[in-house]
Write a protein that holds these residues in place. Structure first.
Motif, PDB file in Angstrom:
ATOM      1  N   ARG A  10       4.288  75.130 -50.389  1.00 30.76           N
ATOM      2  CA  ARG A  10       5.262  74.064 -50.186  1.00 30.76           C
ATOM      3  C   ARG A  10       6.660  74.649 -50.246  1.00 30.76           C
ATOM      4  N   ASP A  11       7.583  73.946 -49.636  1.00 31.83           N
ATOM      5  CA  ASP A  11       8.975  74.389 -49.688  1.00 31.83           C
ATOM      6  C   ASP A  11       9.881  73.202 -49.404  1.00 31.83           C
ATOM      7  N   ILE A  12      11.065  73.288 -49.961  1.00 28.97           N
ATOM      8  CA  ILE A  12      12.112  72.309 -49.681  1.00 28.97           C
ATOM      9  C   ILE A  12      13.255  73.076 -49.040  1.00 28.97           C
ATOM     10  N   CYS A  13      13.631  72.678 -47.845  1.00 28.69           N
ATOM     11  CA  CYS A  13      14.616  73.432 -47.074  1.00 28.69           C
ATOM     12  C   CYS A  13      15.760  72.529 -46.652  1.00 28.69           C
ATOM     13  N   GLN A  14      16.892  73.145 -46.424  1.00 21.54           N
ATOM     14  CA  GLN A  14      18.048  72.396 -45.936  1.00 21.54           C
ATOM     15  C   GLN A  14      18.001  72.319 -44.416  1.00 21.54           C
ATOM     16  N   ARG A  15      18.545  71.246 -43.908  1.00 23.91           N
ATOM     17  CA  ARG A  15      18.591  71.081 -42.459  1.00 23.91           C
ATOM     18  C   ARG A  15      19.379  72.224 -41.823  1.00 23.91           C
ATOM     19  N   GLY A  16      18.953  72.627 -40.642  1.00 24.81           N
ATOM     20  CA  GLY A  16      19.615  73.699 -39.925  1.00 24.81           C
ATOM     21  C   GLY A  16      19.051  75.079 -40.212  1.00 24.81           C
ATOM     22  N   THR A  17      18.246  75.186 -41.251  1.00 24.34           N
ATOM     23  CA  THR A  17      17.652  76.481 -41.578  1.00 24.34           C
ATOM     24  C   THR A  17      16.278  76.614 -40.934  1.00 24.34           C
ATOM     25  N   SER A  18      15.653  77.766 -41.122  1.00 19.24           N
ATOM     26  CA  SER A  18      14.329  78.027 -40.540  1.00 19.24           C
ATOM     27  C   SER A  18      13.376  78.457 -41.638  1.00 19.24           C
ATOM     28  N   LEU A  19      12.123  78.177 -41.450  1.00 21.00           N
ATOM     29  CA  LEU A  19      11.077  78.568 -42.394  1.00 21.00           C
ATOM     30  C   LEU A  19       9.923  79.188 -41.625  1.00 21.00           C
ATOM     31  N   THR A  20       9.441  80.315 -42.112  1.00 20.08           N
ATOM     32  CA  THR A  20       8.274  80.949 -41.511  1.00 20.08           C
ATOM     33  C   THR A  20       7.072  80.776 -42.417  1.00 20.08           C
ATOM     34  N   ILE A  21       6.009  80.256 -41.838  1.00 14.35           N
ATOM     35  CA  ILE A  21       4.758  79.998 -42.555  1.00 14.35           C
ATOM     36  C   ILE A  21       3.750  81.059 -42.138  1.00 14.35           C
ATOM     37  N   GLN A  22       3.093  81.626 -43.130  1.00 14.13           N
ATOM     38  CA  GLN A  22       2.117  82.667 -42.857  1.00 14.13           C
ATOM     39  C   GLN A  22       0.693  82.122 -43.002  1.00 14.13           C
ATOM     40  N   CYS A  23      -0.188  82.632 -42.165  1.00 12.32           N
ATOM     41  CA  CYS A  23      -1.594  82.240 -42.203  1.00 12.32           C
ATOM     42  C   CYS A  23      -2.454  83.498 -42.140  1.00 12.32           C
ATOM     43  N   GLN A  24      -3.315  83.661 -43.154  1.00  8.77           N
ATOM     44  CA  GLN A  24      -4.173  84.838 -43.256  1.00  8.77           C
ATOM     45  C   GLN A  24      -5.628  84.400 -43.274  1.00  8.77           C
ATOM     46  N   VAL A  25      -6.443  85.035 -42.454  1.00 11.37           N
ATOM     47  CA  VAL A  25      -7.868  84.715 -42.375  1.00 11.37           C
ATOM     48  C   VAL A  25      -8.671  85.896 -42.898  1.00 11.37           C
ATOM     49  N   ASP A  26      -9.808  85.613 -43.521  1.00 13.91           N
ATOM     50  CA  ASP A  26     -10.590  86.688 -44.130  1.00 13.91           C
ATOM     51  C   ASP A  26     -11.523  87.387 -43.141  1.00 13.91           C
ATOM     52  N   SER A  27     -11.463  87.013 -41.881  1.00 10.83           N
ATOM     53  CA  SER A  27     -12.278  87.665 -40.863  1.00 10.83           C
ATOM     54  C   SER A  27     -11.513  87.660 -39.543  1.00 10.83           C
ATOM     55  N   LEU A 109       6.190  70.885 -46.141  1.00  9.14           N
ATOM     56  CA  LEU A 109       7.607  71.153 -45.901  1.00  9.14           C
ATOM     57  C   LEU A 109       8.408  69.873 -46.039  1.00  9.14           C
ATOM     58  N   THR A 110       9.454  69.961 -46.838  1.00 13.67           N
ATOM     59  CA  THR A 110      10.405  68.857 -46.965  1.00 13.67           C
ATOM     60  C   THR A 110      11.767  69.367 -46.556  1.00 13.67           C
ATOM     61  N   VAL A 111      12.388  68.674 -45.620  1.00 12.99           N
ATOM     62  CA  VAL A 111      13.709  69.067 -45.127  1.00 12.99           C
ATOM     63  C   VAL A 111      14.732  68.039 -45.599  1.00 12.99           C
TER      64      VAL A 111
END
Lengths: 112, 114
Positions: A10-27, A109-111
């Motif tokens: 989870r994350d709380i971000c300010q408007r105008g900014t960017s967030l990168t979300i990562q996704c990892q799979v075990d196969s 995500l909360t902006v």
């Protein structure tokens, strides 16, 4: 089956900014999917990401807003760019094996 | 346009009873239909898949029917337990050969009470 992890949870971000979300799979998987789930709504597919090619975006979603990387068969990132409060949502990645899909736990995500 | 409808109102039932959830769709001819369970703060978990040429599928206490003429699927949980309380989503697969892309319904919240 596949085990999927996402960062951040989870994350709380300010408007105008960017967030990168990562996704990892075990196969190793060919196709990875990114979904958005807005409050009280169902899952909406943002894009499909195949390793070694450009992601395919669904209607209403564009690469400039949601750039996706897929550097290898176990990892992908989704960036939510120039965020506004309307981007507040849960973002989920999933992988499809056969006709089943397995989902990560999601990133809330909360902006503001 | 394609539309998937699930009961938006929560379904409250007593423990031990059978819960029946409905998924209706229009303007769609899916190759298969899936049911998922989603708990608060978690991603959906795959439960069952039923193909367009199948009428019924069972797994333990779960039963799914698929009527392509009525464009409807019913999802049954027999001998329901409080632990079955969750939101249940139906998802339609694409037409044959259309890849793995799914279209989800809005889900129905099930509450099983003691």
């Amino acid at each position: 089956s596949a085990v999927i992890s996402q960062k951040p949870s989870r994350d709380i971000c300010q408007r105008g900014t960017s967030l990168t979300i990562q996704c990892q799979v075990d196969s190793q998987v060919t196709m990875m999917f990114w979904y958005r789930q807005q409050p009280g709504q169902s899952l909406t597919l943002i894009a499909t990401a195949n390793q070694g090619s450009e992601a395919t975006y669904e209607s209403g979603f564009v690469i400039d807003k949601f750039p996706i990387s897929r550097p290898n068969l176990t990892f992908s990132t989704l960036t939510v760019s120039n965020m506004s409060p309307e981007d507040s949502s849960i973002y989920l990645c999933s992988v499809g094996t056969g006709n089943e899909q397995y989902f990560g736990p999601g990133t809330r995500l909360t902006v503001t | 346009s394609q539309k998937i409808e699930q009961n938006s109102e929560a379904l409250n039932i007593q423990e031990g009873k059978t819960a029946t959830l409905t998924c209706n769709y229009t303007n769609y001819s899916p190759a298969y239909l899936q049911w998922y369970r989603q708990d608060p703060g978690r991603g959906p978990v795959f439960l069952l898949l039923i193909r367009e040429n199948e009428k019924e599928k069972r797994k333990e206490r779960l039963k799914v029917t698929f009527d392509t003429t009525l464009k409807q699927s019913l999802f049954h949980i027999t001998a329901s337990q409080p632990a079955d309380s969750a939101t249940y989503l139906c998802a339609l697969g694409p037409i044959t050969g259309g890849g793995n892309k799914l279209t989800f319904g809005t889900g129905t919240q099930l509450k099983v009470e003691l």
